[in-house]
Design a protein around this motif. Structure first.
Motif, PDB file in Angstrom:
ATOM      1  N   PRO A  69      -0.528  11.169   2.665  1.00 55.80           N
ATOM      2  CA  PRO A  69      -1.333  12.137   2.339  1.00 55.80           C
ATOM      3  C   PRO A  69      -2.725  11.920   3.175  1.00 55.80           C
ATOM      4  CG  PRO A  69      -0.375  11.353   0.303  1.00 55.80           C
ATOM      5  CD  PRO A  69      -0.003  10.432   1.407  1.00 55.80           C
ATOM      6  N   LYS A 209       4.524  10.576  -2.070  1.00 52.57           N
ATOM      7  CA  LYS A 209       4.754   9.891  -3.496  1.00 52.57           C
ATOM      8  C   LYS A 209       5.696   8.607  -3.206  1.00 52.57           C
ATOM      9  CE  LYS A 209       3.673  13.730  -6.335  1.00 52.57           C
ATOM     10  NZ  LYS A 209       3.873  14.442  -7.361  1.00 52.57           N
ATOM     11  N   SER A 256      -4.779   2.528  -6.042  1.00 52.86           N
ATOM     12  CA  SER A 256      -5.571   3.420  -6.055  1.00 52.86           C
ATOM     13  C   SER A 256      -5.018   4.679  -5.592  1.00 52.86           C
ATOM     14  CB  SER A 256      -6.693   3.170  -5.158  1.00 52.86           C
ATOM     15  OG  SER A 256      -6.378   2.923  -3.879  1.00 52.86           O
ATOM     16  N   ARG A 257      -4.024   4.749  -4.807  1.00 51.30           N
ATOM     17  CA  ARG A 257      -3.302   5.665  -4.132  1.00 51.30           C
ATOM     18  C   ARG A 257      -2.384   6.417  -5.238  1.00 51.30           C
ATOM     19  NH1 ARG A 257      -4.741   9.183  -0.252  1.00 51.30           N
ATOM     20  NH2 ARG A 257      -4.073   8.616   1.783  1.00 51.30           N
ATOM     21  N   PHE A 258      -1.643   5.387  -6.143  1.00 51.63           N
ATOM     22  CA  PHE A 258      -0.777   6.229  -7.001  1.00 51.63           C
ATOM     23  C   PHE A 258      -1.594   6.641  -8.141  1.00 51.63           C
ATOM     24  CE2 PHE A 258       2.332   3.092  -5.084  1.00 51.63           C
ATOM     25  CZ  PHE A 258       3.252   3.892  -5.020  1.00 51.63           C
ATOM     26  N   GLY A 260      -4.420   8.338  -7.669  1.00 48.71           N
ATOM     27  CA  GLY A 260      -5.376   9.075  -7.211  1.00 48.71           C
ATOM     28  C   GLY A 260      -6.913   9.097  -7.292  1.00 48.71           C
ATOM     29  N   HIS A 262      -8.964   8.519  -4.964  1.00 52.01           N
ATOM     30  CA  HIS A 262      -9.644   9.290  -3.686  1.00 52.01           C
ATOM     31  C   HIS A 262     -10.022  10.323  -4.185  1.00 52.01           C
ATOM     32  CE1 HIS A 262      -5.439  10.056  -3.342  1.00 52.01           C
ATOM     33  NE2 HIS A 262      -5.748  11.301  -2.631  1.00 52.01           N
ATOM     34  N   SER A 263      -9.351  11.315  -5.339  1.00 55.60           N
ATOM     35  CA  SER A 263      -9.797  12.472  -5.726  1.00 55.60           C
ATOM     36  C   SER A 263     -10.834  12.692  -6.503  1.00 55.60           C
ATOM     37  CB  SER A 263      -8.459  13.299  -6.244  1.00 55.60           C
ATOM     38  OG  SER A 263      -8.182  12.215  -7.746  1.00 55.60           O
TER      39      SER A 263
END
Length: 291
Positions: A69, A209, A256-258, A260, A262-263
């Motif tokens: 992503p 994912k 942090s990616r899993f 989310g 950053h959202s």
């Protein structure tokens, strides 16, 4: 298209025809690229099967390799909190001075594995991040650290970014002393700096994912290269702290990616709350250290 006993099953560039030929070779279908022609032919009796295998291959690999992503483009200034925190390290050094185990700052705030593991003085894991051994140590961390921290908070926001940095530093310091058999002393913000490198690497490892070999190896290799280049030399270098800070950064970057995170970068109230909270934790740790 038919040529005697052969049928053309693919046309296109040399690269495309080479890929098609490899696919058919893998399933045992004879094929040929006639000299000077941009076509791939197979025996007419195998044409239907060849067409099916090629269609199946390109359908299954239409979206490969899956791209990670897109990382959020820098949208947060992040400059004021970064300048404030990095500037505070420099100002604090003017107060504490260089390493001197006889001063209260270093006696009570530096990493001391015996005090942490045996006396539960856990606050040292945080307070040590704000101390520096000498001016060269401080300048290196402020210059390199300031650049990396600015990039991090530009993507995640100041609150999330600084919270993750302090977590990486504290966790890295703990793992560093837990892995040692002898008493260990250290200070410096560099554990968090290498945590930032790990955070970048961890956030880039997730493709969609899923975790794929390519998406893991490239950012991991880049991060390891930076660790080797920036964190393995120098008389006072604590390679263990750098390595464990980097490792904790990777784990938190993946998390942090899993999750989310950053959202949530545009959530200003959350960013401010976390920034005040992590600032309060640092101050609270120093109050415990100096009581």
């Amino acid at each position: 298209m038919q040529d005697g006993g052969s049928i053309v099953v693919a046309t296109g560039t040399a690269r495309h025809l080479s890929d098609c030929s490899l696919v058919l070779d893998a399933v045992g279908i004879p094929n040929r690229i006639p000299p000077g022609q941009a076509v791939l032919t197979v025996p007419s009796a195998r044409a239907v099967e060849a067409g099916y295998q090629l269609d199946k291959y390109f359908e299954e690999n239409a979206d490969w390799p899956e791209l990670p992503p897109a990382m959020p483009m820098p949208r947060h200034a992040g400059g004021q909190p970064t300048i404030l925190f990095i500037g505070s390290l420099a100002i604090f050094f003017l107060v504490t001075g260089p390493w001197d185990e006889n001063t209260l700052w270093f006696a009570n705030g530096a990493i001391n594995s015996e005090a942490i593991l045996n006396n539960n003085e856990w606050w040292r894991l945080v307070t040590a991040l704000t101390l520096h051994a000498d001016m060269l140590h401080l300048v290196g961390n402020c210059v390199i650290g300031g650049f990396l921290v600015h990039l991090l908070v530009s993507q995640l926001g100041s609150g999330i970014g600084w919270t993750l940095l302090i977590l990486c530093g504290a966790a890295g310091n703990f793992l560093n002393i837990a892995a040692r058999e002898t008493v260990h002393h250290s200070v410096g913000f560099s554990t968090s700096i290498f945590g930032a490198i790990g955070l970048f690497s961890g956030m880039r490892m997730v493709a969609g994912k899923n975790l794929r070999a390519g998406s893991i190896l490239i950012p991991l290799g880049a991060g390891a290269g930076l660790l080797a280049m920036l964190g393995a030399e120098g008389e006072r270098t604590d390679l263990g702290a750098h390595f464990f800070g980097f490792l904790c950064g990777i784990m938190l970057g993946l998390a942090s990616r899993f999750l989310g995170l950053h959202s949530l970068s545009e959530n200003s109230s959350l960013q401010q709350t976390l920034l005040f909270l992590i600032s309060g934790i640092i101050i609270f740790c120093w109050l415990l250290a100096m009581k």
